[in-house]
Motif scaffolding. Structure first.
Motif, short mmCIF file in Angstrom:
data_model
loop_
_atom_site.label_atom_id
_atom_site.label_comp_id
_atom_site.label_asym_id
_atom_site.label_seq_id
_atom_site.Cartn_x
_atom_site.Cartn_y
_atom_site.Cartn_z
N ILE A 127 0.88 -1.17 -0.13
CA ILE A 127 -0.03 -0.10 -0.15
C ILE A 127 0.83 1.19 -0.04
N GLU A 128 0.94 2.07 -0.98
CA GLU A 128 1.78 3.18 -1.14
C GLU A 128 1.26 4.36 -0.53
N ASP A 129 -0.08 4.80 -0.28
CA ASP A 129 -0.48 5.81 0.38
C ASP A 129 -1.63 5.59 0.48
N LEU A 130 -2.50 6.44 1.73
CA LEU A 130 -3.85 6.24 2.00
C LEU A 130 -4.30 7.81 2.19
N ALA A 131 -5.57 8.13 1.97
CA ALA A 131 -5.93 9.43 2.26
C ALA A 131 -7.57 9.41 2.41
N PHE A 132 -8.19 9.95 3.65
CA PHE A 132 -9.48 10.06 3.99
C PHE A 132 -10.11 11.24 3.51
N SER A 133 -11.35 11.16 3.12
CA SER A 133 -12.08 12.27 2.25
C SER A 133 -12.55 13.25 3.55
N PRO A 134 -12.77 14.50 3.25
CA PRO A 134 -12.77 15.49 4.32
C PRO A 134 -13.67 15.13 5.41
N ASN A 135 -15.15 14.49 4.87
CA ASN A 135 -16.22 14.24 5.89
C ASN A 135 -16.10 12.71 6.11
N ASP A 136 -15.05 12.32 6.13
CA ASP A 136 -15.03 10.67 6.46
C ASP A 136 -16.11 9.76 5.84
N LEU A 137 -16.19 10.07 4.56
CA LEU A 137 -17.26 9.28 3.67
C LEU A 137 -16.34 8.07 2.98
N TYR A 138 -15.13 8.61 2.43
CA TYR A 138 -14.45 7.63 1.68
C TYR A 138 -12.99 7.54 2.21
N LEU A 139 -12.29 6.40 1.92
CA LEU A 139 -11.03 6.29 1.92
C LEU A 139 -10.24 5.95 0.67
N VAL A 140 -9.35 6.40 0.31
CA VAL A 140 -8.44 6.19 -1.04
C VAL A 140 -7.37 5.50 -0.70
N SER A 141 -6.91 4.30 -1.54
CA SER A 141 -5.90 3.69 -1.51
C SER A 141 -5.20 3.66 -2.58
N LEU A 142 -3.62 3.56 -2.70
CA LEU A 142 -2.88 3.80 -3.59
C LEU A 142 -2.02 2.34 -3.63
#
Length: 496
Positions: A127-142
């Motif tokens: 897993i290269e990187d992770l990021a949460f959406s501003p309102n905690d709806l989504y998590l993006v994974s790279l």
């Protein structure tokens, strides 16, 4: 006289072992700051402004800023490769590296309970990187180089809702992802030679550059996002027009590249470089407004609150606290940044211990986990250390063939035995009467040294090992010692 110990061909019947309890981790001294081998942008400040979050090995560590109290999140089966904290502070996400072809897990943690909520497994390798959406709806994974995909996960459903290749065939690997500051449907990925933007659907690549980009930041109004490059440039991009707004600095670029970048509310940028220079600057000139020099390449910048205070992590495993107003640094965490070669407690106390790694020896206070003393020998590697029984000296083994003795309170060099071994000193131990040192070398020889008030004399040279000596232990009566070697043998030696 010596007795050689070897493994027997016959296997004796082993009685069933009693159930053994696991050791509980009490405290950790360390920070994996090296971006290439460990975790880039791995240092995070929790939104409660009272805790730091960062990975260390297979564990995610939560440390109170004021009290240094530590909590540990265990669950990964291999080294943690990335970590992110949600804007609300309710969730922590961490990803790991694994073997090629095997699935790499993402763990979603409940911050308050310090427990895992879900394990997300679709990526392979890393897993290269992770990021949460501003309102905690989504998590993006790279995904890493062997995976090459970007996935959007629904936090409520704990499941992936869409995915796409993170980079085109004609560009390099994507290495970083950030979410929009205010929109749950937009995020940006960046990497080698390319940057891309997308929503909670297929990714459309729209920007291409001839530089390697690995660090990005976006202001909360989403008007622009910034990319730092290995050539020392900062690129300001407009996500709506898909065009570059400006780039800089024109002349004095950031030496060894931009290694960390963070947007402030006021529109300024905090930029970290490969030389350890931390700079406050603004678009479009990107000329330094304020700057400080830190130890080691900067790999993480974590804002505390609105940025009145922030934390900086470096490649040499330092964590600094910096106040924005005076722009002065305070060192809050330090440790070895190379592999630890040896660790030893002095006789009769557990309040102190010493470690050695690469070019330095450090003495630590056990209860507070604070570094009390650092002894550095530039361009040399310390392989082994021991305290004299009387506590008056630290004996150390070095790869330049010398045995060095240091005062444990000041770090002053007391004496050095030159040419102790031909291929470096690889192991060392002392007798309880403080009159002898037993050393092992890279050539496999064991040597006994007589230590006087002003003299150090070779007493005996013992040669039986075929390879370097890795460990030496002396019997409590000082009449025998046992040595272990990388040739797979242990030998008991008569010292009388």
């Amino acid at each position: 006289m010596e007795n050689q110990i070897s493994l027997k061909a016959e296997m004796a019947e082993v009685p069933q072992a009693a159930e053994v309890g696991e050791l509980e981790l009490q405290a950790v001294i360390g920070f994996n700051g090296e971006a290439m081998r460990h975790v880039p942008t791995g240092l995070k400040c929790h939104p409660d402004q009272e805790h730091l979050v960062y990975p260390l090995g297979c564990t995610v560590l939560i440390q109170a800023i004021n009290t240094n109290k530590q909590d540990f999140l265990h669950g990964h089966g291999n080294n943690v490769s990335c970590v992110d904290v949600s804007n609300s502070g309710e969730y922590i996400a961490s990803g790991q590296v694994t073997y090629m072809g095997f699935k790499a897990d993402i763990i979603l943690w409940d911050y308050k309970k310090r427990e895992p909520i879900a394990r997300l497994s679709l990526h392979k390798g890393k897993i290269e990187d992770l990021a949460f959406s501003p309102n905690d709806l989504y998590l993006v994974s790279l995904g890493g180089p062997d995976d090459g995909s970007v996935l959007v996960w629904s936090i409520a459903k704990r499941d992936a809702i869409c995915g796409s290749p993170a980079a085109g065939l004609n560009v390099g690997n994507a290495t970083a992802v950030i979410f929009s500051g205010g929109c749950d449907e937009m995020f940006v990925t960046a990497g080698k030679y390319a940057s891309a933007g997308g929503g909670a659907g297929p990714i459309s690549h729209f920007i291409g550059f001839c530089r390697k980009q690995g660090h990005s930041s976006m202001p909360s109004d989403d008007s622009f996002f910034y990319l730092g490059t290995t050539t020392g440039d900062i690129l300001k991009m407009n996500p709506r027009t898909k065009l570059m707004a400006d780039t800089g600095p024109v002349k004095d670029k950031f030496s060894l590249g931009v290694t960390a970048i963070k947007c402030l509310k006021m529109g300024a940028l905090l930029v970290g470089s490969g030389t350890g220079l931390l700079v406050l600057c603004k678009s479009p000139t990107y000329k330094p407004i304020k700057k400080i020099q830190l130890q080691g390449c900067i790999t993480s910048i974590a804002l505390r609150g609105e940025g009145h205070q922030f934390f900086v992590g470096t490649e040499e495993s330092y964590i600094y606290r910096v106040n924005f107003t005076d722009f002065k640094e305070t060192l809050i965490t330090t440790c070895h940044f190379e592999g630890v070669e040896d660790i030893v407690f002095p006789f009769g106390t557990d309040e102190l211990f010493a470690t050695c790694a690469k070019r330095d020896i450090r003495v630590w206070h056990t209860l507070s986990n604070r570094e009390l003393l650092r002894i550095t020998v530039p361009n040399m590697t310390c392989h082994s250390i021991d305290f004299m029984r009387d506590g008056k000296s630290i004996i150390s083994a070095w790869d330049d063939g010398k045995i060095r003795a240091f005062a444990p309170e000041t770090g002053r060099l007391m004496y050095a035995i030159n040419n102790a071994h031909r291929i470096g000193v690889t192991a060392i131990s002392t007798t309880s009467d403080c009159k002898r040192i037993i050393s092992g070398g890279g050539e496999g020889e064991v040597r006994v040294w007589q230590i006087g008030c002003q003299t150090q004399k070779l007493e005996e040279a013992l040669k039986e090992h075929k390879s370097s000596v890795s460990c030496i232990r002396v019997k409590s009566n000082n009449e025998e010692c046992v040595t272990a070697s990388t040739d797979g043998t242990c030998i008991i030696w008569d010292l009388v």
